[in-house]
Design an enzyme around this catalytic site. Structure first.
Site, PDB file in Angstrom:
ATOM      1  N   GLU A 254      30.485  48.183   7.294  1.00  0.00           N
ATOM      2  CA  GLU A 254      30.228  49.284   6.371  1.00  0.00           C
ATOM      3  C   GLU A 254      29.816  50.470   7.225  1.00  0.00           C
ATOM      4  OE1 GLU A 254      26.635  49.881   4.580  1.00  0.00           O
ATOM      5  OE2 GLU A 254      27.393  51.041   2.918  1.00  0.00           O
ATOM      6  N   HIS A 327      28.892  48.768  -5.244  1.00  0.00           N
ATOM      7  CA  HIS A 327      27.572  48.697  -5.899  1.00  0.00           C
ATOM      8  C   HIS A 327      26.675  49.883  -5.562  1.00  0.00           C
ATOM      9  CE1 HIS A 327      27.055  47.330  -1.856  1.00  0.00           C
ATOM     10  NE2 HIS A 327      25.744  47.399  -2.003  1.00  0.00           N
TER      11      HIS A 327
HETATM   12  O1  TEU Z   1      24.408  51.123   1.937  1.00  0.00           O
HETATM   13  C1  TEU Z   1      24.274  52.068   2.944  1.00  0.00           C
HETATM   14  C2  TEU Z   1      24.848  53.409   2.628  1.00  0.00           C
HETATM   15  O2  TEU Z   1      24.818  54.254   3.503  1.00  0.00           O
HETATM   16  C3  TEU Z   1      25.543  53.797   1.375  1.00  0.00           C
HETATM   17  O3  TEU Z   1      26.074  52.681   0.775  1.00  0.00           O
HETATM   18  C4  TEU Z   1      24.652  54.574   0.387  1.00  0.00           C
HETATM   19  O4  TEU Z   1      24.680  55.908   0.793  1.00  0.00           O
HETATM   20  C5  TEU Z   1      23.212  54.127   0.354  1.00  0.00           C
HETATM   21  O5  TEU Z   1      23.180  53.120  -0.589  1.00  0.00           O
HETATM   22  C6  TEU Z   1      22.254  55.257   0.007  1.00  0.00           C
HETATM   23  O6  TEU Z   1      22.770  56.155  -0.853  1.00  0.00           O
HETATM   24  C7  TEU Z   1      24.122  49.774   2.348  1.00  0.00           C
HETATM   25  C8  TEU Z   1      24.174  48.873   1.121  1.00  0.00           C
HETATM   26  O7  TEU Z   1      25.495  48.885   0.596  1.00  0.00           O
HETATM   27  C9  TEU Z   1      23.169  49.422   0.128  1.00  0.00           C
HETATM   28  O8  TEU Z   1      23.236  48.716  -1.108  1.00  0.00           O
HETATM   29  C10 TEU Z   1      21.780  49.282   0.723  1.00  0.00           C
HETATM   30  O9  TEU Z   1      20.846  49.917  -0.139  1.00  0.00           O
HETATM   31  C11 TEU Z   1      21.695  49.958   2.104  1.00  0.00           C
HETATM   32  O10 TEU Z   1      22.823  49.689   2.941  1.00  0.00           O
HETATM   33  C12 TEU Z   1      20.492  49.413   2.861  1.00  0.00           C
HETATM   34  O11 TEU Z   1      20.705  48.068   3.169  1.00  0.00           O
END
Ligand code: TEU
Ligand code: CA
Length: 549
Positions: A254, A327
């Site tokens: 990611e 999500h």
């Molecule tokens: O998300 C990290 C992330 O940078 C984006 O998905 C989003 O910008 C973030 O949720 C803040 O807005 C990952 C996971 O997918 C997310 O659910 C977690 O909250 C985050 O990392 C921390 O583990």
């Protein structure tokens, strides 16, 4: 370009908390997923990306892990997990787990030891620094608002947490941390898991001078300060060398902060790092200087530009996963489509887009039946730590609650986390107990039971596209090229290989649109369309067509 199973596969993302609650405690669980394995097989997806199911205090719904080796009791037991994995493999499907190792929970034993005293052997598992001028060590801001440093009175030092204060960042400079992470990965791979989605992997290498960030937007800070640190490739290559290369698996990083200029550094075939990335350039569109709840306008032109730029950047050396929601973002039909008057048409249009662009598609649970955003009435109906933190921050600065709730209903992550809508029974058939988050009241119209038998339904359309991908390799390995149109609401592109040429024409508007293709119309066959009698006429509102020459 190498042909391999994870390029032709289609991923389906399950947010376990919201998929199916089998025991009536209001929380989705693994038994509930087992109940729905035949449903997933009928849809025709190949790989399930399962959100975190480990022990967690759920400050960030499982992205704050307190024990990587235990299944959270609310999801079930390790025995339940083994049956789920077996059930997927029996149906020819694979399982990706969510690897969250940029940070742990503050309730992880490592952190509980680390915070005891400055000489504790686990002290160096995290980043501890003295404050400056009576405040945090620098001006870094958390993704979830506020400072990225939390003061801990026991040792009068601050610890780094780029996400919530209950998610302290692991110190990857420490070789013991890295070896502990590799042990976690081996444990799950040795159980037969088929790979990982790696949470915020570009953030694991920190710029250790921890200099203040003075950049115009938070996105700039993510890209230039938090991501792509000096040792990130050294760490991922070590992970690959020591663990990943020894298994026939799939890895997807990611990638907040991974721009098109550094994409190949992570996924180039010769890099021996990751197979593909979920880049977030199109998902962060609309984020203003202060991020998600500070919106700025953008349109289809920016999305197409990002798709074109990334395709060029990957060439035949790299690979991405194609998705338009998950999500962490609003439902794609509500964000990019028309979820009122043209909900079905725009649901199918977006399905055709993610399933015919170049890359491994990822379908987020509920997209296959056209689920939409939800209207939450007040902050008490919100569940997301990010939303709550910004609610406190923005209302403290004077924003009234109604204004913030409107922002949360448009841009917040809870939109994607409402319970999967299975049928018209109470709680949409999600479970017998009061669900942990509100069910979208539109479940009476939008649910699996009513969709799955409609020959012109969204579910059926996904099935047809998934089937087409298996029979039209050009949709997987063919080249991609946009076919620019006069009308800015259109997205028209071609996919081509030595034996096939396909065109995709998508009308992202409520109006009828004319379009041009580079070949005489009588040489075209309509393979699939989201209106009956799709032909060569103008594109009707939200009309999507797949042609083959
Ligand atoms: O998300 C990290 C992330 O940078 C984006 O998905 C989003 O910008 C973030 O949720 C803040 O807005 C990952 C996971 O997918 C997310 O659910 C977690 O909250 C985050 O990392 C921390 O583990
Ligand atoms: Ca349950």
């Amino acid at each position: 370009m190498k042909k391999i199973w994870w390029k032709s596969a289609v991923i389906y993302q399950i947010y376990p908390r919201s998929f199916r609650d089998s025991n009536g405690d209001g929380i989705g669980d693994l038994e509930g997923i087992i109940e729905k394995l035949d449903y997933l097989a009928e849809l025709g997806v190949d790989v399930i990306w399962l959100g975190p199911i480990y022990q967690s205090p759920n400050d960030d719904n499982g992205y704050d892990i307190s024990d990587y080796y235990q299944v959270h009791p609310e999801f079930g037991t390790m025995e339940t997990f083994d049956r789920l994995l077996e059930g997927l493999h029996q149906r020819g499907m694979k399982l990706l787990m969510d690897l969250v190792v940029n940070h742990t929970s503050d309730e992880h034993a490592w952190f509980e030891a680390s915070r005891q005293d400055t000489s504790n052997p686990h002290r160096d598992f995290y980043f501890w620094r003295k404050g400056k001028n009576g405040g945090p060590p620098n001006n870094w801001r958390s993704f979830f608002g506020g400072s990225a440093w939390e003061h801990d009175p026991t040792t009068d030092e601050y610890y780094l947490h780029i996400f919530s204060k209950k998610q302290p960042d692991l110190n990857w400079e420490n070789p013991t941390v890295r070896q502990q992470v590799y042990q976690i990965i081996r444990f799950w791979l040795d159980k037969g898991v088929d790979g990982f989605r790696m949470d915020v992997i570009p953030l694991i290498s920190k710029r250790l001078d921890f200099a203040d960030a003075h950049l115009p937007t938070f996105n700039d800070v993510v890209n230039q300060v938090y991501s792509n640190g000096p040792r990130v490739h050294e760490f991922i290559q070590e992970m690959y060398r020591e663990v990943l290369q020894h298994y026939d698996i799939m890895t997807v990083g990611e990638g907040p902060g991974i721009s098109k200029t550094v994409g190949l550094d992570y996924v180039g075939e010769d890099r021996r790092e990751l197979n593909m990335i979920f880049h977030l350039d199109h998902m962060f569109l609309g984020y203003g200087p202060d991020g998600r709840f500070d919106p700025v306008p953008y349109g289809l032109a920016e999305i197409k530009q990002i798709i074109n730029d990334w395709d060029k950047a990957m060439g035949d050396q790299g690979w991405i996963s194609v998705f338009m929601d998950n999500h962490d973002f609003p439902r794609m039909i509500s964000r990019f489509g028309n979820d009122q008057q043209f909900r079905t048409e725009s649901a199918k249009l977006l399905a055709m887009m993610i399933l015919t662009l170049r890359g491994t598609p990822c379908i987020y649970q509920g997209s296959e039946i056209g689920m939409t955003n939800i209207q939450l009435q007040d902050i008490h109906e919100c569940r997301d730590v990010e939303t709550h933190n910004f609610y406190r921050e923005y209302t403290a600065k004077g924003m009234d609650e109604a204004t913030f709730i409107e922002l949360a209903n448009r841009y917040g992550r809870d939109n994607a986390r409402t319970p999967m809508q299975w049928d018209q029974s109470p709680n949409a058939g999600f479970g017998a107990g009061e669900p942990w988050i509100k069910v979208n009241p539109n479940y009476t119209d939008i649910n699996v039971a009513s969709e799955i038998n409609r020959t012109d339904g969204i579910f059926r359309f996904y099935q047809q596209l998934l089937h087409l991908r298996k029979n039209l390799p050009v949709l997987v390995y063919g080249s991609y090229g946009e076919l620019p149109q006069d009308n800015p609401s259109l997205f028209v592109y071609q996919r081509q290989d030595e034996s096939h040429t396909c065109f995709v024409a998508l009308n992202f508007s409520d109006q009828v649109a004319t379009f041009q293709l580079p070949v005489p119309t009588d040489s075209l066959q309509v393979v699939l369309g989201n209106y009956p009698d799709a032909g060569l006429s103008n594109l009707r509102p939200w009309e999507a067509r797949l042609y083959q020459v």
